[in-house]
Design a protein around this motif. Structure first.
Motif, PDB file in Angstrom:
ATOM      1  N   LYS A   1      29.499  -4.523  59.986  1.00  6.72           N
ATOM      2  CA  LYS A   1      29.535  -6.048  60.720  1.00  6.72           C
ATOM      3  C   LYS A   1      30.456  -6.008  62.197  1.00  6.72           C
ATOM      4  CE  LYS A   1      28.806  -8.811  56.568  1.00  6.72           C
ATOM      5  NZ  LYS A   1      29.333 -10.701  56.239  1.00  6.72           N
ATOM      6  N   VAL A   2      29.976  -6.326  63.108  1.00 10.16           N
ATOM      7  CA  VAL A   2      30.853  -5.653  64.582  1.00 10.16           C
ATOM      8  C   VAL A   2      30.907  -7.219  64.839  1.00 10.16           C
ATOM      9  CG1 VAL A   2      30.204  -4.982  66.918  1.00 10.16           C
ATOM     10  CG2 VAL A   2      29.128  -3.286  64.640  1.00 10.16           C
ATOM     11  N   PRO A   3      32.350  -7.542  65.170  1.00 12.15           N
ATOM     12  CA  PRO A   3      31.819  -8.673  65.750  1.00 12.15           C
ATOM     13  C   PRO A   3      32.356  -9.072  67.189  1.00 12.15           C
ATOM     14  CG  PRO A   3      34.582  -7.532  65.644  1.00 12.15           C
ATOM     15  CD  PRO A   3      32.973  -6.764  65.301  1.00 12.15           C
ATOM     16  N   HIS A   4      31.347 -10.010  67.502  1.00 10.89           N
ATOM     17  CA  HIS A   4      31.025 -10.264  69.056  1.00 10.89           C
ATOM     18  C   HIS A   4      31.712 -11.683  69.466  1.00 10.89           C
ATOM     19  CE1 HIS A   4      28.517  -8.040  70.264  1.00 10.89           C
ATOM     20  NE2 HIS A   4      27.577  -7.706  68.625  1.00 10.89           N
ATOM     21  N   PHE A   5      32.721 -12.219  70.464  1.00  5.60           N
ATOM     22  CA  PHE A   5      33.080 -13.345  70.861  1.00  5.60           C
ATOM     23  C   PHE A   5      32.102 -14.056  71.968  1.00  5.60           C
ATOM     24  CE2 PHE A   5      35.562 -15.868  73.895  1.00  5.60           C
ATOM     25  CZ  PHE A   5      36.499 -16.502  73.048  1.00  5.60           C
ATOM     26  N   LEU A   6      31.390 -15.263  71.437  1.00  6.75           N
ATOM     27  CA  LEU A   6      30.674 -16.199  72.505  1.00  6.75           C
ATOM     28  C   LEU A   6      31.014 -16.196  73.568  1.00  6.75           C
ATOM     29  CD1 LEU A   6      29.658 -15.055  69.967  1.00  6.75           C
ATOM     30  CD2 LEU A   6      27.300 -15.691  70.878  1.00  6.75           C
ATOM     31  N   HIS A   7      30.613 -16.692  74.741  1.00  6.24           N
ATOM     32  CA  HIS A   7      31.756 -17.836  76.029  1.00  6.24           C
ATOM     33  C   HIS A   7      30.650 -18.526  76.437  1.00  6.24           C
ATOM     34  CE1 HIS A   7      32.200 -15.324  78.943  1.00  6.24           C
ATOM     35  NE2 HIS A   7      32.265 -14.016  77.633  1.00  6.24           N
ATOM     36  N   ALA A   8      31.299 -19.623  76.662  1.00  7.59           N
ATOM     37  CA  ALA A   8      30.348 -20.405  77.869  1.00  7.59           C
ATOM     38  C   ALA A   8      29.651 -18.808  79.532  1.00  7.59           C
ATOM     39  CB  ALA A   8      31.155 -21.565  78.952  1.00  7.59           C
ATOM     40  N   ALA A   9      29.007 -18.829  80.149  1.00  6.20           N
ATOM     41  CA  ALA A   9      29.034 -17.836  81.121  1.00  6.20           C
ATOM     42  C   ALA A   9      28.713 -18.109  81.940  1.00  6.20           C
ATOM     43  CB  ALA A   9      27.013 -17.603  81.019  1.00  6.20           C
ATOM     44  N   ASP A  10      29.690 -19.477  82.026  1.00  5.24           N
ATOM     45  CA  ASP A  10      30.783 -19.292  84.269  1.00  5.24           C
ATOM     46  C   ASP A  10      32.190 -19.992  83.473  1.00  5.24           C
ATOM     47  OD1 ASP A  10      31.095 -22.120  82.260  1.00  5.24           O
ATOM     48  OD2 ASP A  10      29.904 -23.362  83.448  1.00  5.24           O
ATOM     49  N   GLY A  11      32.496 -19.337  82.319  1.00  3.04           N
ATOM     50  CA  GLY A  11      33.415 -19.548  81.838  1.00  3.04           C
ATOM     51  C   GLY A  11      34.596 -20.482  81.370  1.00  3.04           C
ATOM     52  N   GLY A  12      33.888 -21.508  81.590  1.00  2.00           N
ATOM     53  CA  GLY A  12      34.497 -22.630  81.072  1.00  2.00           C
ATOM     54  C   GLY A  12      34.233 -23.481  79.782  1.00  2.00           C
ATOM     55  N   PRO A  13      35.242 -24.094  79.592  1.00  2.00           N
ATOM     56  CA  PRO A  13      35.465 -24.571  77.926  1.00  2.00           C
ATOM     57  C   PRO A  13      34.024 -25.422  77.239  1.00  2.00           C
ATOM     58  CG  PRO A  13      35.615 -26.845  79.130  1.00  2.00           C
ATOM     59  CD  PRO A  13      35.828 -25.606  79.997  1.00  2.00           C
ATOM     60  N   LEU A  14      33.919 -24.836  76.110  1.00  3.44           N
ATOM     61  CA  LEU A  14      32.560 -25.194  75.206  1.00  3.44           C
ATOM     62  C   LEU A  14      33.513 -26.329  74.250  1.00  3.44           C
ATOM     63  CD1 LEU A  14      32.112 -22.551  74.228  1.00  3.44           C
ATOM     64  CD2 LEU A  14      30.323 -23.561  75.791  1.00  3.44           C
ATOM     65  N   ALA A  15      32.940 -27.448  74.203  1.00  2.00           N
ATOM     66  CA  ALA A  15      32.889 -28.878  73.247  1.00  2.00           C
ATOM     67  C   ALA A  15      31.913 -28.618  72.170  1.00  2.00           C
ATOM     68  CB  ALA A  15      32.328 -30.095  74.277  1.00  2.00           C
ATOM     69  N   PHE A  16      31.953 -27.870  70.972  1.00  2.00           N
ATOM     70  CA  PHE A  16      31.878 -28.585  69.928  1.00  2.00           C
ATOM     71  C   PHE A  16      31.473 -29.750  69.142  1.00  2.00           C
ATOM     72  CE2 PHE A  16      33.222 -23.929  68.148  1.00  2.00           C
ATOM     73  CZ  PHE A  16      32.437 -23.561  69.096  1.00  2.00           C
ATOM     74  N   ALA A  17      29.946 -30.197  69.118  1.00  2.00           N
ATOM     75  CA  ALA A  17      29.921 -31.461  68.274  1.00  2.00           C
ATOM     76  C   ALA A  17      29.946 -30.845  67.055  1.00  2.00           C
ATOM     77  CB  ALA A  17      27.715 -31.556  68.248  1.00  2.00           C
ATOM     78  N   GLY A  18      31.183 -32.597  66.770  1.00  2.00           N
ATOM     79  CA  GLY A  18      31.491 -32.198  64.663  1.00  2.00           C
ATOM     80  C   GLY A  18      31.465 -34.017  64.727  1.00  2.00           C
ATOM     81  N   LEU A  19      32.259 -33.582  63.226  1.00  2.00           N
ATOM     82  CA  LEU A  19      32.155 -35.099  62.744  1.00  2.00           C
ATOM     83  C   LEU A  19      33.739 -34.790  62.222  1.00  2.00           C
ATOM     84  CD1 LEU A  19      28.456 -35.066  60.101  1.00  2.00           C
ATOM     85  CD2 LEU A  19      29.552 -35.937  62.607  1.00  2.00           C
ATOM     86  N   TYR A  20      34.310 -36.391  61.887  1.00  2.00           N
ATOM     87  CA  TYR A  20      35.058 -36.226  60.859  1.00  2.00           C
ATOM     88  C   TYR A  20      35.462 -37.463  60.256  1.00  2.00           C
ATOM     89  CZ  TYR A  20      36.817 -40.340  63.943  1.00  2.00           C
ATOM     90  OH  TYR A  20      36.480 -41.556  64.485  1.00  2.00           O
ATOM     91  N   GLU A  21      36.703 -37.080  58.846  1.00  2.00           N
ATOM     92  CA  GLU A  21      36.587 -37.986  57.674  1.00  2.00           C
ATOM     93  C   GLU A  21      37.651 -38.041  57.764  1.00  2.00           C
ATOM     94  OE1 GLU A  21      34.964 -39.889  56.625  1.00  2.00           O
ATOM     95  OE2 GLU A  21      32.670 -39.221  55.712  1.00  2.00           O
ATOM     96  N   LEU A  22      38.518 -39.051  57.222  1.00  2.00           N
ATOM     97  CA  LEU A  22      39.670 -39.695  56.781  1.00  2.00           C
ATOM     98  C   LEU A  22      39.435 -39.803  55.034  1.00  2.00           C
ATOM     99  CD1 LEU A  22      39.223 -40.761  59.554  1.00  2.00           C
ATOM    100  CD2 LEU A  22      41.371 -42.242  58.786  1.00  2.00           C
ATOM    101  N   TRP A  23      40.715 -38.911  54.613  1.00  2.00           N
ATOM    102  CA  TRP A  23      41.223 -39.301  53.271  1.00  2.00           C
ATOM    103  C   TRP A  23      41.650 -39.608  52.430  1.00  2.00           C
ATOM    104  CZ3 TRP A  23      43.879 -36.137  49.391  1.00  2.00           C
ATOM    105  CH2 TRP A  23      42.696 -36.076  48.504  1.00  2.00           C
ATOM    106  N   LYS A  24      41.673 -40.383  51.911  1.00  2.00           N
ATOM    107  CA  LYS A  24      43.802 -41.243  52.180  1.00  2.00           C
ATOM    108  C   LYS A  24      43.856 -40.370  49.953  1.00  2.00           C
ATOM    109  CE  LYS A  24      45.855 -45.224  50.994  1.00  2.00           C
ATOM    110  NZ  LYS A  24      46.856 -44.452  50.245  1.00  2.00           N
ATOM    111  N   ASP A  25      45.256 -40.106  50.432  1.00  2.00           N
ATOM    112  CA  ASP A  25      45.438 -38.889  49.454  1.00  2.00           C
ATOM    113  C   ASP A  25      46.025 -40.223  48.508  1.00  2.00           C
ATOM    114  OD1 ASP A  25      47.130 -37.852  47.266  1.00  2.00           O
ATOM    115  OD2 ASP A  25      48.876 -36.787  48.810  1.00  2.00           O
ATOM    116  N   PRO A  26      45.775 -40.540  46.896  1.00  2.00           N
ATOM    117  CA  PRO A  26      45.497 -41.488  46.158  1.00  2.00           C
ATOM    118  C   PRO A  26      47.171 -41.163  46.018  1.00  2.00           C
ATOM    119  CG  PRO A  26      44.983 -39.639  44.965  1.00  2.00           C
ATOM    120  CD  PRO A  26      44.848 -38.950  46.204  1.00  2.00           C
TER     121      PRO A  26
END
Length: 262
Positions: A140-165
């Motif tokens: 397994k050979v590691p690679h780093f993938l990044h924007a071709a123009d060197g700018g930041p990336l914004a991953f689409a994500g979801l978030y949740e809130l979990w209440k500790d009882p």
């Protein structure tokens, strides 16, 4: 999938990059080797609530003020659904497949109401290659993938809130967690691994964060319209395989490591 990424921008840079209104919580140290269950910064858009802690507006003035607020918050990577009995489930939910994210019970409520951006410099994937010794095994050979123009990336994500009882009422009773949405990889990413994060261009980020967009059919339309990212990639040293190793050397091309090791 996305199992490691780099996120080294400061809060000040993220506030500027994503037009953040308020910064919540302490700054997270830069990381060039973000691993599952670690703390990361996320951009969310929501109405401030007193029981979640007051947000400090990036431009000054009182917190709140009515209406949705774009916030920079700290979340743990690995989504824990609100109904989960054990937060440990999050370690297995670092990614959500775009094909089913609006359908699966673990994700559909968050897809409708709790979407976020996960800022990144880029991410790592491991390419399978025949071993150079001719043994017939794979390496397994590691690679780093990044924007071709060197700018930041914004991953689409979801978030949740979990209440500790077991925790007392207040901000500390809530565990904020997030997952990265992944899709079928194309272009350079597809050569290395069959999955990649959904990367949101700037003109998609407002719709994705909009808390008033709650119709899952419309959420699906946004996801389906996201264009493939323009990514560049280079091979990096194997040190990134250990979550205990960190530093900017991890994203350097293999040939530039020199005496830094790999």
């Amino acid at each position: 999938m996305c199992g490691r990424y780099a996120s080294s921008r400061s809060d000040a840079q993220l506030v500027e990059d994503y037009a953040v209104d308020a910064v919540v919580g302490s700054e997270v140290a830069p990381s060039w080797n973000v691993a599952p269950t670690q703390q990361v910064r996320a951009v969310v858009e929501r109405e401030p609530r007193d029981d979640e802690g007051a947000a400090a507006p990036a431009g000054g003035g009182p917190p709140g003020g009515g209406g949705a607020q774009r916030q920079l918050r700290t979340v743990r990577w690995g989504l824990v659904p609100s109904w989960a009995k054990d937060p440990g489930v999050g370690s297995r939910m670092i990614n959500a497949r775009v094909e089913t994210v609006t359908e699966k019970p673990a994700y559909r409520r968050a897809a409708a109401r709790r979407r976020c951006l996960l800022p990144a410099d880029g991410y790592f994937e491991w390419e399978r290659r025949p071993a150079p010794d001719g043994s017939g095994k794979e390496v397994k050979v590691p690679h780093f993938l990044h924007a071709a123009d060197g700018g930041p990336l914004a991953f689409a994500g979801l978030y949740e809130l979990w209440k500790d009882p077991g925790a007392p009422e207040g901000e500390d009773a809530w565990l904020w967690t997030a997952t990265v949405i992944t899709t079928q990889a194309q272009d350079e990413a597809g050569r290395i691994h069959d999955r990649s994060p959904v990367v949101l261009p700037a003109d998609f980020q407002g719709d994705w964060l909009d808390p008033h967009l709650t119709d899952l059919d419309l959420v699906r339309q946004v996801l389906d319209a996201v264009p493939p990212p323009q990514l560049a990639t280079h091979e990096v040293g194997r040190a990134v395989g250990s979550p205990r190793v960190n530093g900017p050397q991890l994203v350097l091309p293999l040939g530039e490591l020199g005496g830094l090791g790999g």
